[in-house]
Design an enzyme around this catalytic site. Structure first.
Site, short mmCIF file in Angstrom:
data_model
loop_
_atom_site.label_atom_id
_atom_site.label_comp_id
_atom_site.label_asym_id
_atom_site.label_seq_id
_atom_site.Cartn_x
_atom_site.Cartn_y
_atom_site.Cartn_z
NE ARG A 1 -73.41 -43.76 -31.34
CZ ARG A 1 -74.56 -43.18 -30.73
NH1 ARG A 1 -74.38 -41.96 -30.31
NH2 ARG A 1 -75.51 -43.84 -30.77
CD GLU B 1 -75.56 -33.22 -32.30
OE1 GLU B 1 -75.69 -34.04 -33.18
OE2 GLU B 1 -76.37 -33.18 -31.39
CG ASP C 1 -83.19 -33.70 -32.34
OD1 ASP C 1 -83.60 -34.88 -32.17
OD2 ASP C 1 -82.16 -33.35 -33.01
NE ARG D 1 -76.75 -40.58 -23.46
CZ ARG D 1 -77.27 -40.92 -24.61
NH1 ARG D 1 -77.05 -39.68 -25.50
NH2 ARG D 1 -78.02 -41.86 -24.93
CG HIS E 1 -73.70 -36.36 -30.92
ND1 HIS E 1 -74.07 -35.75 -29.74
CD2 HIS E 1 -74.85 -36.61 -31.77
CE1 HIS E 1 -75.48 -35.96 -29.64
NE2 HIS E 1 -75.75 -36.47 -30.87
O1 TA6 Z 1 -78.05 -35.24 -32.38
C1 TA6 Z 1 -79.46 -35.32 -31.78
C2 TA6 Z 1 -79.77 -36.81 -31.89
O2 TA6 Z 1 -79.84 -37.38 -33.12
C3 TA6 Z 1 -81.07 -36.90 -31.03
O3 TA6 Z 1 -82.28 -37.17 -31.87
C4 TA6 Z 1 -80.68 -38.01 -29.94
O4 TA6 Z 1 -81.17 -39.10 -30.62
C5 TA6 Z 1 -79.13 -37.77 -29.91
O5 TA6 Z 1 -78.71 -37.55 -31.25
C6 TA6 Z 1 -78.67 -38.96 -28.85
O6 TA6 Z 1 -78.70 -39.88 -29.39
P1 TA6 Z 1 -77.88 -41.22 -28.82
O7 TA6 Z 1 -77.95 -42.55 -29.81
O8 TA6 Z 1 -76.41 -41.02 -28.66
O9 TA6 Z 1 -78.78 -41.58 -27.68
#
Ligand code: TA6
Length: 304
Positions: free
Chosen positions: A98, A271, A212, A73, A168
């Site tokens: 990933r 991102e 978002d 994370r 990301h």
């Molecule tokens: O990039 C934004 C997003 O698509 C959010 O909707 C949220 O889901 C985030 O990515 C993180 O996703 P993850 O699967 O890493 O928890």
């Protein structure tokens, strides 16, 4: 995956060493005259980038998990070969790149004192169950005064493939109340929180709730302005015509065990990718490179 053997093959005394964050989970630690950084071999995920005299530009949750099958994370997870959720709910969000160990293929110091790291991922039986195509991914990371990532995706299959992808990136801010994303003024965005309806961005993006959004037609430089730290983080993109801005805010972040309590106040995701309508279509043997260069500058200089 063994950090002892990786060290023997790739360590550079005084610059690069490799050690486990947890058993069998090697992290590449880099320190040179310009900056320090770390990259996990799992997911080819940059976890930190700290130019000399600066605080880390990237954010990683204190409750992040370092285990195979799940991205850390924070840092810069690589979303590929699809961005976001998949129509089949059984499939992993943001693809599978990933969530797997990559191969470390090269480490070198260049003539400017920057450190270059190359990692790659190719299709195998497991990946073909999720995505039935042969491919090669190569990530080149350069750690110097700036951090550069170049993700090259090669369609090694005989079919035409459509891809979406993202670097990301989770950026470290002093406090979200004093943070803003600049460079998206006038861009159309898809709002994931309003049934994917489309809006036009007016001015800088500021945060006072979950946000978002997928911004389309955005190829220019973008900035994360951090009032508390008096700095701006500049993003220069290549091979990308879309940008996601995300902050989970309180409720969503509290539902994620690997998102430290209150962490939403100290991060913002901007991102760099090929998302929404910015789909990459690759003919057999064709390739696409998605890149971002990340640098810190004092807010005063950036606003000139
Ligand atoms: O990039 C934004 C997003 O698509 C959010 O909707 C949220 O889901 C985030 O990515 C993180 O996703 P993850 O699967 O890493 O928890």
């Amino acid at each position: 995956m063994n950090s002892i053997s990786l060290n023997e093959k790739f360590a550079i005394s005084g610059f690069v060493s490799i050690a486990d964050a947890s058993p069998g989970y090697p992290i590449i630690q880099i320190s040179n005259s310009h900056a320090s950084a770390s990259i996990s071999v799992h997911g080819a995920q940059v976890l930190s980038f700290q130019p000399k005299g600066e605080e880390d530009l990237l954010w990683v949750s204190k409750t992040a998990v370092f285990a195979e099958g799940k991205s850390v994370r924070g840092g810069i997870p690589i979303c590929w070969p699809w961005f976001g959720t998949h129509p089949d709910a059984e499939m992993p969000a943001h693809g599978f790149a990933r969530n797997r160990f990559w191969q470390l293929t090269a480490v070198q110091q260049d003539e400017h004192g920057s450190t270059e790291v190359m990692l790659c991922l190719e299709d195998d039986e497991a990946s073909r169950l999720l995505w039935p195509h042969a491919f090669e991914l190569q990530l080149r990371v350069s750690v110097g005064k700036v951090l550069s990532l170049e993700l090259t995706m090669v369609n090694s299959s005989k079919e035409v493939v459509d891809l979406t992808a993202a670097l990301h990136s989770y950026f470290n801010v002093g406090d979200i109340a004093g943070a803003a994303v600049r460079g998206l003024d006038g861009a159309e965005y898809i709002d994931a929180l309003q049934d994917s309806r489309r809006f036009i961005q007016l001015g800088d993006v500021r945060f006072d709730a979950e946000l978002d959004r997928i911004y389309q037609q955005t190829a220019g430089d973008e900035f994360i302005d951090d009032d508390l730290r008096g700095r701006s983080i500049r993003l220069q993109k290549s091979g990308s015509n879309s940008t996601v801005v995300w902050n989970p805010w309180i409720a969503k972040s509290s539902r994620m065990d690997d998102f430290e309590e209150g962490g939403y106040r100290r991060m913002v995701c901007v991102e760099t990718g090929n998302m929404g309508e910015d789909v990459v279509r690759l003919e057999p043997d064709a390739a696409h490179t998605l890149g971002v260069t990340i640098s810190a500058e004092s807010a005063r200089a950036a606003s000139v």
